[in-house]
Design a protein around this motif. Structure first.
Motif, PDB file in Angstrom:
ATOM      1  N   UNK A 142     -27.683  -7.482  -7.282  1.00 44.05           N
ATOM      2  CA  UNK A 142     -26.633  -7.435  -6.262  1.00 44.05           C
ATOM      3  C   UNK A 142     -27.211  -7.775  -4.887  1.00 44.05           C
ATOM      4  N   UNK A 193     -24.226  -8.482   6.798  1.00 44.13           N
ATOM      5  CA  UNK A 193     -23.637  -7.879   7.997  1.00 44.13           C
ATOM      6  C   UNK A 193     -24.656  -7.038   8.752  1.00 44.13           C
ATOM      7  N   UNK A 194     -25.931  -7.233   8.493  1.00 48.61           N
ATOM      8  CA  UNK A 194     -26.960  -6.475   9.199  1.00 48.61           C
ATOM      9  C   UNK A 194     -27.675  -7.403  10.170  1.00 48.61           C
ATOM     10  N   UNK A 195     -27.244  -7.389  11.441  1.00 47.94           N
ATOM     11  CA  UNK A 195     -27.814  -8.319  12.411  1.00 47.94           C
ATOM     12  C   UNK A 195     -29.261  -7.982  12.719  1.00 47.94           C
ATOM     13  N   UNK A 196     -29.592  -6.684  12.754  1.00 47.88           N
ATOM     14  CA  UNK A 196     -30.970  -6.304  13.059  1.00 47.88           C
ATOM     15  C   UNK A 196     -31.917  -6.864  12.019  1.00 47.88           C
ATOM     16  N   UNK A 223     -36.082  -5.098  11.753  1.00 48.50           N
ATOM     17  CA  UNK A 223     -36.263  -3.995  10.810  1.00 48.50           C
ATOM     18  C   UNK A 223     -37.226  -4.393   9.714  1.00 48.50           C
ATOM     19  N   UNK A 231     -23.466  -8.085   1.523  1.00 48.75           N
ATOM     20  CA  UNK A 231     -23.009  -9.100   2.471  1.00 48.75           C
ATOM     21  C   UNK A 231     -23.901  -9.119   3.708  1.00 48.75           C
ATOM     22  N   UNK A 260     -22.124  -3.330  -7.282  1.00 51.27           N
ATOM     23  CA  UNK A 260     -23.260  -3.045  -6.400  1.00 51.27           C
ATOM     24  C   UNK A 260     -24.463  -2.391  -7.066  1.00 51.27           C
ATOM     25  N   UNK A 269     -31.415  -9.530  10.262  1.00 52.85           N
ATOM     26  CA  UNK A 269     -31.491 -10.973  10.470  1.00 52.85           C
ATOM     27  C   UNK A 269     -32.393 -11.314  11.652  1.00 52.85           C
ATOM     28  N   UNK A 270     -32.471 -10.414  12.634  1.00 59.31           N
ATOM     29  CA  UNK A 270     -33.326 -10.655  13.797  1.00 59.31           C
ATOM     30  C   UNK A 270     -34.788 -10.351  13.515  1.00 59.31           C
TER      31      UNK A 270
END
Lengths: 204, 197
Positions: free
Chosen positions: B183, B188-191, B197, B186, B178, B193-194
């Motif tokens: 790097x 796993x951050x939906x916000x 943020x 993964x 990392x 992706x939307x």
């Protein structure tokens, strides 16, 4: 029985109640939290239990070091991905009825460490949370407020009907899948049963 | 540094005199701290470390860390002669060269006996992909053990001669490193992706 009649009766020295009220009154005034701290929020949680703030006033002074004897899990601090399976396993080992308070920005969402490769972005991805408290860390007053919110939630639960608490229902799960260590992160990244992916919700 | 034997220049010349073929290049730090360091080659790393501990009494290795240097592109303007229509002309060309990346270890050494330090050592791997091994300094300074494991875990540097080279922070079975510049965490951050943020 309506409230006015109860008040009138109590003026004459007659105490009238329902089984539901008595049951919930007993439950809400002896919630035993799990002795379980993850980070700096745990220090505030400890302060809440000590003499100055005195969580004992609410019947929650008995912190149990075993999940088998605890009713309430206060997730106090940053949940790392390495710790998350253990948190879920501890929750699974608690008997019903059980409740969860997510204390502080980290337990809610990952907080300032959200972009870190090692931090879970909120414990509600894996276990159902009853009360969220914001703050970094929340003050003891905020934890007490969260606790009183939880007490209100308990006393408002009906023992019959669809809204009855989970321990009186056979169809709802009491344990949740423990995530596993994957090659790049936790597998699965969230429990879709209790944490619906907002992307999929938007797409319908 | 007060003792005359402890300047980086004198350490460098002493290393080159004592260890045949050893490279000890002075890396100048231009910042106000001016904390210069010695870049040593990995083939002679272990001999250098042993000499520094036994002869120069640098008995304490306080800090071990790593730096990831990805491939860099360097542009320079070069004047070249070219024949155009039978006439020789001088034109300016822009040349791009890619400086290959490497992983670098940094060791901070002190002497408790002489109250001296720090002496900063650097060692570089050949590249960032397949030839990433460096000699371990744990047999020389025991305090390097966990910090070298951390560099192995987060940067993917393999230490030859380390007694217990395992991941220390991430779990067994994790395949990424990392702290490397390239790097990618993964998704796993939906916000994120939307676009919230």
């Amino acid at each position: 029985m309506d409230q006015d009649l109860k008040t009138e009766l109590s003026k004459h020295g007659i105490f009238a109640t329902s089984f539901e009220e008595l049951y919930n009154w007993g439950r809400k005034n002896s919630v035993w939290p799990l002795t379980f701290g993850l980070a700096c929020c745990a220090i505030e949680m400890i302060a809440t239990t000590m003499a100055r703030y005195d969580l004992a006033r609410f019947g929650a002074e008995v912190f149990r070091p075993s999940p088998r004897q605890a009713d309430l899990m206060i997730v106090s601090g940053t949940v790392t991905k390495k710790m998350a399976p253990q948190v879920v396993r501890l929750y699974n080992q608690m008997p019903e009825p059980k409740y969860v308070i997510a204390m502080g920005a980290c337990a809610i969402s990952g907080g300032p460490f959200r972009d870190g490769y090692n931090v879970l972005k909120g414990i509600d991805r894996y276990i159902p949370v009853d009360v969220h408290i914001p703050g970094c860390p929340p003050r003891p007053e905020a934890l007490i407020h969260a606790f009183m919110t939880l007490q209100e939630k308990i006393s408002g639960q009906h023992l019959t009907g669809e809204s009855r608490p989970r321990h009186l229902r056979q169809d709802l799960p009491s344990e949740f899948p423990v995530p596993e260590f994957g090659e790049h992160g936790l597998e699965p990244p969230q429990n879709n049963e209790i944490f619906p992916n907002p992307l999929k919700v938007l797409q319908g | 540094m007060t003792l005359p034997g402890m300047t980086l220049e004198s350490i460098s010349s002493r290393l080159q005199a004592s260890i045949p073929g050893c490279q000890a290049e002075l890396v100048v730090n231009g910042s106000p701290s001016a904390q210069n360091s010695l870049l040593i080659d990995r083939q002679h790393g272990l001999e250098v470390a042993r000499l520094l501990r036994d002869d120069l009494q640098l008995d304490f290795c306080s800090n071990v860390t790593a730096v990831d240097w990805p491939d860099r592109e360097k542009t320079e303007k070069v004047k070249a002669k070219q024949v155009v229509d039978g006439v020789e002309k001088e034109i300016e060309e822009t040349r791009k060269t890619i400086i290959p990346g490497y992983l670098e270890m940094v060791y901070h050494l002190f002497s408790m006996t002489l109250k001296e330090g720090p002496v900063v050592l650097r060692m570089r791997t050949a590249n960032r992909t397949d030839d990433v091994s460096l000699p371990s300094f744990t047999p020389i300074w025991r305090s390097a053990e966990f910090q070298e494991r951390e560099a192995f875990d987060l940067y993917g540097i393999v230490f030859d001669g380390h007694p217990d080279l395992r991941r220390i922070l991430m779990w067994e079975g994790f395949t990424d490193h990392p702290m490397r510049k390239d790097y990618v965490p993964p998704p796993d951050d939906e916000l994120e992706a939307l676009g919230e943020r």
